[in-house]
Design a protein around this motif. Structure first.
Motif, mmCIF file in Angstrom:
data_model
loop_
_atom_site.group_PDB
_atom_site.id
_atom_site.type_symbol
_atom_site.label_atom_id
_atom_site.label_comp_id
_atom_site.label_asym_id
_atom_site.label_seq_id
_atom_site.Cartn_x
_atom_site.Cartn_y
_atom_site.Cartn_z
ATOM 1 N N VAL A 64 0.688 -1.312 0.200
ATOM 2 C CA VAL A 64 0.133 -0.142 -0.028
ATOM 3 C C VAL A 64 1.125 1.370 0.106
ATOM 4 C CG1 VAL A 64 -1.811 1.269 1.505
ATOM 5 C CG2 VAL A 64 -1.923 -1.118 0.863
ATOM 6 N N VAL A 65 2.027 1.240 0.856
ATOM 7 C CA VAL A 65 3.086 2.301 0.832
ATOM 8 C C VAL A 65 3.520 2.420 -0.634
ATOM 9 C CG1 VAL A 65 4.963 3.410 1.760
ATOM 10 C CG2 VAL A 65 3.170 2.187 3.352
ATOM 11 N N GLN A 66 3.901 1.482 -1.216
ATOM 12 C CA GLN A 66 4.450 1.559 -2.497
ATOM 13 C C GLN A 66 3.305 2.004 -3.464
ATOM 14 O OE1 GLN A 66 6.186 -2.639 -2.955
ATOM 15 N NE2 GLN A 66 8.007 -1.613 -3.573
ATOM 16 N N LEU A 67 2.396 1.801 -3.443
ATOM 17 C CA LEU A 67 1.305 2.506 -4.511
ATOM 18 C C LEU A 67 1.181 3.794 -4.191
ATOM 19 C CD1 LEU A 67 -1.372 -0.410 -4.385
ATOM 20 C CD2 LEU A 67 0.181 0.233 -6.333
ATOM 21 N N TRP A 68 1.036 4.242 -2.995
ATOM 22 C CA TRP A 68 1.097 5.941 -2.521
ATOM 23 C C TRP A 68 2.300 6.319 -2.923
ATOM 24 C CZ3 TRP A 68 4.297 8.472 0.850
ATOM 25 C CH2 TRP A 68 3.707 9.664 0.991
ATOM 26 N N LEU A 69 3.385 5.765 -2.918
ATOM 27 C CA LEU A 69 4.935 6.371 -3.357
ATOM 28 C C LEU A 69 4.895 6.456 -4.897
ATOM 29 C CD1 LEU A 69 7.312 4.439 -1.294
ATOM 30 C CD2 LEU A 69 6.878 6.990 -1.215
ATOM 31 N N LEU A 70 4.098 5.460 -5.643
ATOM 32 C CA LEU A 70 4.033 5.298 -6.993
ATOM 33 C C LEU A 70 3.127 6.632 -7.403
ATOM 34 C CD1 LEU A 70 4.319 4.250 -10.138
ATOM 35 C CD2 LEU A 70 2.197 2.784 -9.530
ATOM 36 N N THR A 71 2.111 6.800 -6.507
ATOM 37 C CA THR A 71 1.034 8.069 -6.930
ATOM 38 C C THR A 71 1.896 9.236 -6.821
ATOM 39 O OG1 THR A 71 -0.784 6.570 -6.395
ATOM 40 C CG2 THR A 71 -1.052 8.968 -6.340
ATOM 41 N N VAL A 72 2.681 9.346 -5.925
ATOM 42 C CA VAL A 72 3.376 10.686 -5.575
ATOM 43 C C VAL A 72 4.443 11.006 -6.627
ATOM 44 C CG1 VAL A 72 5.023 11.721 -3.820
ATOM 45 C CG2 VAL A 72 2.972 10.801 -2.971
ATOM 46 N N SER A 73 5.195 9.832 -6.896
ATOM 47 C CA SER A 73 6.264 9.845 -7.907
ATOM 48 C C SER A 73 5.655 10.432 -9.346
ATOM 49 C CB SER A 73 7.181 8.928 -8.056
ATOM 50 O OG SER A 73 6.458 7.774 -8.330
ATOM 51 N N MET A 74 4.594 9.566 -9.681
ATOM 52 C CA MET A 74 3.843 10.070 -11.035
ATOM 53 C C MET A 74 3.281 11.584 -10.891
ATOM 54 S SD MET A 74 4.400 7.708 -12.900
ATOM 55 C CE MET A 74 3.225 7.935 -14.221
ATOM 56 N N GLU A 75 2.821 11.894 -9.935
ATOM 57 C CA GLU A 75 2.165 13.416 -9.932
ATOM 58 C C GLU A 75 3.664 14.362 -9.717
ATOM 59 O OE1 GLU A 75 0.009 13.924 -6.368
ATOM 60 O OE2 GLU A 75 -1.615 12.787 -7.095
ATOM 61 N N ALA A 76 4.571 13.906 -9.365
ATOM 62 C CA ALA A 76 5.847 14.628 -9.425
ATOM 63 C C ALA A 76 6.617 14.642 -10.791
ATOM 64 C CB ALA A 76 7.197 14.070 -8.466
ATOM 65 N N VAL A 77 6.394 13.661 -11.533
ATOM 66 C CA VAL A 77 6.917 13.450 -12.901
ATOM 67 C C VAL A 77 6.081 14.436 -13.741
ATOM 68 C CG1 VAL A 77 6.977 12.021 -15.196
ATOM 69 C CG2 VAL A 77 8.057 11.383 -12.740
ATOM 70 N N PHE A 78 4.830 14.447 -13.576
ATOM 71 C CA PHE A 78 3.922 15.259 -14.475
ATOM 72 C C PHE A 78 4.004 16.827 -14.153
ATOM 73 C CE2 PHE A 78 0.799 11.664 -14.615
ATOM 74 C CZ PHE A 78 1.296 11.126 -15.784
ATOM 75 N N ARG A 79 4.630 17.192 -13.074
ATOM 76 C CA ARG A 79 4.761 18.687 -12.348
ATOM 77 C C ARG A 79 6.314 19.140 -12.927
ATOM 78 N NH1 ARG A 79 2.848 17.473 -7.260
ATOM 79 N NH2 ARG A 79 4.861 17.307 -6.741
ATOM 80 N N HIS A 80 6.976 17.946 -13.337
ATOM 81 C CA HIS A 80 8.624 18.222 -13.573
ATOM 82 C C HIS A 80 9.231 18.446 -12.609
ATOM 83 C CE1 HIS A 80 7.271 17.969 -17.765
ATOM 84 N NE2 HIS A 80 6.375 18.878 -17.824
ATOM 85 N N ASP A 81 9.053 17.564 -11.420
ATOM 86 C CA ASP A 81 9.687 17.891 -10.113
ATOM 87 C C ASP A 81 10.488 16.651 -9.770
ATOM 88 O OD1 ASP A 81 10.426 18.973 -7.613
ATOM 89 O OD2 ASP A 81 8.730 18.475 -6.851
ATOM 90 N N ALA A 82 11.786 16.662 -10.267
ATOM 91 C CA ALA A 82 12.567 15.553 -9.836
ATOM 92 C C ALA A 82 13.153 15.442 -8.561
ATOM 93 C CB ALA A 82 13.908 15.271 -10.834
ATOM 94 N N HIS A 83 12.864 16.599 -7.768
ATOM 95 C CA HIS A 83 13.354 16.210 -6.337
ATOM 96 C C HIS A 83 12.396 15.560 -5.546
ATOM 97 C CE1 HIS A 83 16.245 19.422 -6.991
ATOM 98 N NE2 HIS A 83 15.331 20.294 -7.515
#
Length: 74
Positions: free
Chosen positions: A23-42
């Motif tokens: 579940v935490v990994q799915l949440w991290l996937l969601t966060v990282s995909m949102e960051a990629v769409f915002r062009h935020d590699a940090h």
């Protein structure tokens, strides 16, 4: 407490830990995909790193369960 009962309790506890990790990994996937769409590699890089660490922990727990089961078979 019998060894079979201990194995059942151990397997249940590890299953709960693995499910929580997924579940935490799915949440991290969601966060990282949102960051990629915002062009935020940090944000994407630490999220991917944490997800990799959780994957390694889950793989270690699964390996432990298989070892425990093999030791009961002997």
């Amino acid at each position: 407490m019998s060894v079979q009962r201990q194995g059942t309790v151990l397997f249940t506890a590890i299953l709960v830990l693995v499910a929580t990790g997924v579940v935490v990994q799915l949440w991290l996937l969601t966060v990282s995909m949102e960051a990629v769409f915002r062009h935020d590699a940090h944000t994407a890089i630490p999220a991917a790193t944490c997800s990799t660490v959780l994957f390694a922990i889950n793989a270690g727990l699964l390996r432990y369960v298989f070892r425990f089961d093999r030791s009961l078979q002997r």
